[in-house]
Design a protein around this motif. Structure first.
Motif, PDB file in Angstrom:
ATOM      1  N   TRP A   1     -10.949   3.363  -0.625  1.00 19.47           N
ATOM      2  CA  TRP A   1     -10.896   2.127   0.156  1.00 19.47           C
ATOM      3  C   TRP A   1     -11.760   1.038  -0.449  1.00 19.47           C
ATOM      4  CZ3 TRP A   1      -6.776   1.568   2.530  1.00 19.47           C
ATOM      5  CH2 TRP A   1      -6.150   2.631   3.183  1.00 19.47           C
ATOM      6  N   LEU A  57       0.821  -1.206   0.000  1.00 18.22           N
ATOM      7  CA  LEU A  57       0.000   0.000   0.000  1.00 18.22           C
ATOM      8  C   LEU A  57       0.859   1.262   0.000  1.00 18.22           C
ATOM      9  CD1 LEU A  57      -2.850   1.279   0.219  1.00 18.22           C
ATOM     10  CD2 LEU A  57      -2.622   1.070   2.709  1.00 18.22           C
ATOM     11  N   HIS A  90      -9.020  -0.178  -2.647  1.00 19.35           N
ATOM     12  CA  HIS A  90      -7.724  -0.520  -2.063  1.00 19.35           C
ATOM     13  C   HIS A  90      -7.811  -1.256  -0.729  1.00 19.35           C
ATOM     14  CE1 HIS A  90      -5.367   1.378  -5.165  1.00 19.35           C
ATOM     15  NE2 HIS A  90      -6.162   2.413  -5.119  1.00 19.35           N
ATOM     16  N   ASP A  91      -9.002  -1.676  -0.332  1.00 22.82           N
ATOM     17  CA  ASP A  91      -9.084  -2.679   0.726  1.00 22.82           C
ATOM     18  C   ASP A  91      -8.909  -4.008   0.002  1.00 22.82           C
ATOM     19  OD1 ASP A  91      -9.665  -4.518   2.679  1.00 22.82           O
ATOM     20  OD2 ASP A  91     -11.351  -3.394   3.509  1.00 22.82           O
ATOM     21  N   HIS A  92      -7.651  -4.332  -0.271  1.00 26.94           N
ATOM     22  CA  HIS A  92      -7.337  -5.445  -1.159  1.00 26.94           C
ATOM     23  C   HIS A  92      -7.849  -6.776  -0.629  1.00 26.94           C
ATOM     24  CE1 HIS A  92      -3.957  -2.435  -1.932  1.00 26.94           C
ATOM     25  NE2 HIS A  92      -4.778  -2.342  -2.954  1.00 26.94           N
ATOM     26  N   ALA A  93      -7.813  -6.944   0.687  1.00 30.87           N
ATOM     27  CA  ALA A  93      -8.310  -8.192   1.267  1.00 30.87           C
ATOM     28  C   ALA A  93      -9.810  -8.334   1.025  1.00 30.87           C
ATOM     29  CB  ALA A  93      -8.004  -8.225   2.759  1.00 30.87           C
ATOM     30  N   ILE A 152      -2.007  -0.964   8.205  1.00 26.56           N
ATOM     31  CA  ILE A 152      -3.165  -1.414   7.419  1.00 26.56           C
ATOM     32  C   ILE A 152      -2.798  -2.653   6.607  1.00 26.56           C
ATOM     33  CG2 ILE A 152      -4.707  -0.792   5.520  1.00 26.56           C
ATOM     34  CD1 ILE A 152      -4.479   2.143   6.531  1.00 26.56           C
ATOM     35  N   SER A 153      -1.609  -2.615   5.986  1.00 29.39           N
ATOM     36  CA  SER A 153      -1.180  -3.731   5.147  1.00 29.39           C
ATOM     37  C   SER A 153      -1.007  -5.015   5.959  1.00 29.39           C
ATOM     38  CB  SER A 153       0.138  -3.379   4.453  1.00 29.39           C
ATOM     39  OG  SER A 153      -0.048  -2.312   3.538  1.00 29.39           O
ATOM     40  N   TYR A 189      -4.203  -6.607   6.128  1.00 31.20           N
ATOM     41  CA  TYR A 189      -4.543  -7.243   4.858  1.00 31.20           C
ATOM     42  C   TYR A 189      -3.852  -8.599   4.730  1.00 31.20           C
ATOM     43  CZ  TYR A 189      -6.304  -2.741   3.063  1.00 31.20           C
ATOM     44  OH  TYR A 189      -7.002  -1.591   2.858  1.00 31.20           O
ATOM     45  N   ARG A 239      -5.631 -11.263   6.672  1.00 30.29           N
ATOM     46  CA  ARG A 239      -6.928 -11.632   6.079  1.00 30.29           C
ATOM     47  C   ARG A 239      -6.747 -12.389   4.772  1.00 30.29           C
ATOM     48  NH1 ARG A 239      -9.098  -5.788   5.836  1.00 30.29           N
ATOM     49  NH2 ARG A 239     -10.763  -6.682   4.552  1.00 30.29           N
ATOM     50  N   ILE A 240      -5.782 -11.973   3.955  1.00 23.87           N
ATOM     51  CA  ILE A 240      -5.551 -12.661   2.679  1.00 23.87           C
ATOM     52  C   ILE A 240      -5.042 -14.072   2.929  1.00 23.87           C
ATOM     53  CG2 ILE A 240      -4.135 -12.681   0.587  1.00 23.87           C
ATOM     54  CD1 ILE A 240      -4.241  -9.590   0.671  1.00 23.87           C
TER      55      ILE A 240
END
Length: 405
Positions: A171, A130, A174-177, A294-295, A298, A301-302
């Protein structure tokens, strides 16, 4: 690094981005290699650089500000893509690509995957940290009319401001998860591949796509594309100052897009090569720390999604430098003269019916500078003249219409 296994022949891969994650570079490589791909049993349908018009149509989004008149794409664009994909032989691997697929909700994802191949679809995404995305995302928004400085934009995005649609949209993408979870919930995690990019290995996305598509190594190559380079801090600040001036006037999205986005901004990016001493937008340490936090969420979660992973997932949350650079967060107050020249040329050429001739790269950076406030004023004066001309033309047409009654 282990490359992904080739997809089964007849698989239809949908590349959903992410934005600022080598997506455009991959699209250019796929477009350039269309004949070689087809000869190897893979198809990148259509003739354009990507399938964004179709993606915009199916997701109901616009490429620009709807409030200024940006128009949605007709559903015929999506229908055309579906027809093209359906006409491809069942033994061919297919790849479609648009970063605008990332905003699709679960119902739209079901429609996309059903109409592009059902059980034969496979989702592909590329992702970088990010912290690496932030400056490019700000620049992109500046080229689409944002008036916020990089520092103010970072505060608004990273400290949360859901009352403003712009940051909600950031977001959403860019909330990639969350994006990956949405697609995985529809197609299943076994049919989603995430390629984690490596700044030290620029060939990784091309090799990974070649492996997925089952085509020979070297089919996809990085294609020089100056239109996709990042702006320097001063270049982006100049466009932002123009935005501060131009939106004081009545202007449509088509006019802004022509004069600034595809005029001044694009000419700056394509018309010159920045010197090594021209700094890019500087991301302060507090923002890097927040992005890393934040990353890290992610990454957790990923990891739980059970996707097919290529690369090091943990690298998405890199360590933050211990020291900060004093004064680096200050906005530029001047730009190289070459930037001013290209901005004015871009605005001037946008008035012509034909495209400007290709710009020759500068042999060396011009170290002369001009105050960006003054340049923004000059460009603003030019745009005001064009607006006044448009107003007078409308008045003449109205007068003629009244006389003829």
């Amino acid at each position: 690094m282990t490359e992904p296994q080739p997809l089964e022949p007849g698989t239809h891969a949908i590349h959903i981005g992410f934005r600022k994650c080598a997506t455009t570079a991959l699209q250019v490589a796929l477009r350039t290699a269309r004949p070689e791909l087809r000869a190897a049993g893979a198809v990148y349908p259509g003739t354009g650089g990507n399938q964004t018009p179709a993606a915009l149509a199916i997701t109901g989004r616009t490429h620009g500000w709807a409030s200024l008149g940006a128009k949605p794409q007709p559903m015929a664009k999506w229908d055309t893509l579906v027809s093209r994909v359906a006409s491809i032989g069942a033994d061919k691997r297919v790849i479609v690509s648009s970063e605008f697929f990332d905003v699709a909700d679960a119902d739209t994802i079901r429609t996309i995957t059903t109409e592009l191949g059902g059980d034969r679809t496979h989702i592909v995404a590329t992702l970088r940290p990010l912290s690496k995305i932030l400056p490019s995302a700000w620049q992109q928004q500046v080229q689409f009319g944002s008036r916020l400085s990089y520092g103010a934009w970072l505060r608004a995005v990273l400290e949360g401001n859901d009352a403003i649609k712009t940051y909600k949209n950031f977001w959403e993408r860019h909330d990639h998860a969350a994006v990956l979870a949405r697609w995985a919930s529809v197609v299943g995690p076994e049919r989603v591949t995430l390629i984690v990019l490596d700044e030290e290995d620029r060939d990784r996305p091309y090799r990974s796509f070649e492996s997925l598509l089952g085509v020979p190594h070297g089919t996809l190559k990085e294609v020089p594309n100056r239109a996709n380079r990042s702006m320097t801090g001063a270049e982006a600040e100049l466009i932002r100052r123009i935005n501060l001036e131009i939106f004081n006037h009545d202007i449509s999205w088509d006019e802004y897009s022509s004069w600034v986005r595809l005029g001044a901004a694009q000419r700056i990016v394509t018309g010159r090569t920045p010197g090594p001493d021209e700094p890019r937008a500087y991301t302060p340490r507090w923002a890097l720390e927040r992005a890393a936090q934040i990353s890290a969420g992610y990454v957790e979660r990923i990891a739980e999604l059970g996707l097919n992973l290529v690369g090091d997932l943990a690298s998405l949350a890199p360590a933050v430098p211990v020291t900060d650079e004093p004064g680096a967060e200050e906005d530029p107050t001047s730009v190289p003269m070459a930037v001013a020249v290209e901005a004015i040329l871009g605005t001037a050429f946008s008035a012509r019916d034909q495209s400007p001739p290709p710009a020759e790269p500068a042999a060396a950076p011009d170290l002369s500078v001009v105050a960006d406030r003054e340049l923004a004023r000059l460009l603003g004066d030019r745009l005001q003249q064009r607006l006044r001309h448009r107003w007078k033309r409308w008045q003449r047409a109205r007068a003629q219409s009244t006389t003829s009654r």
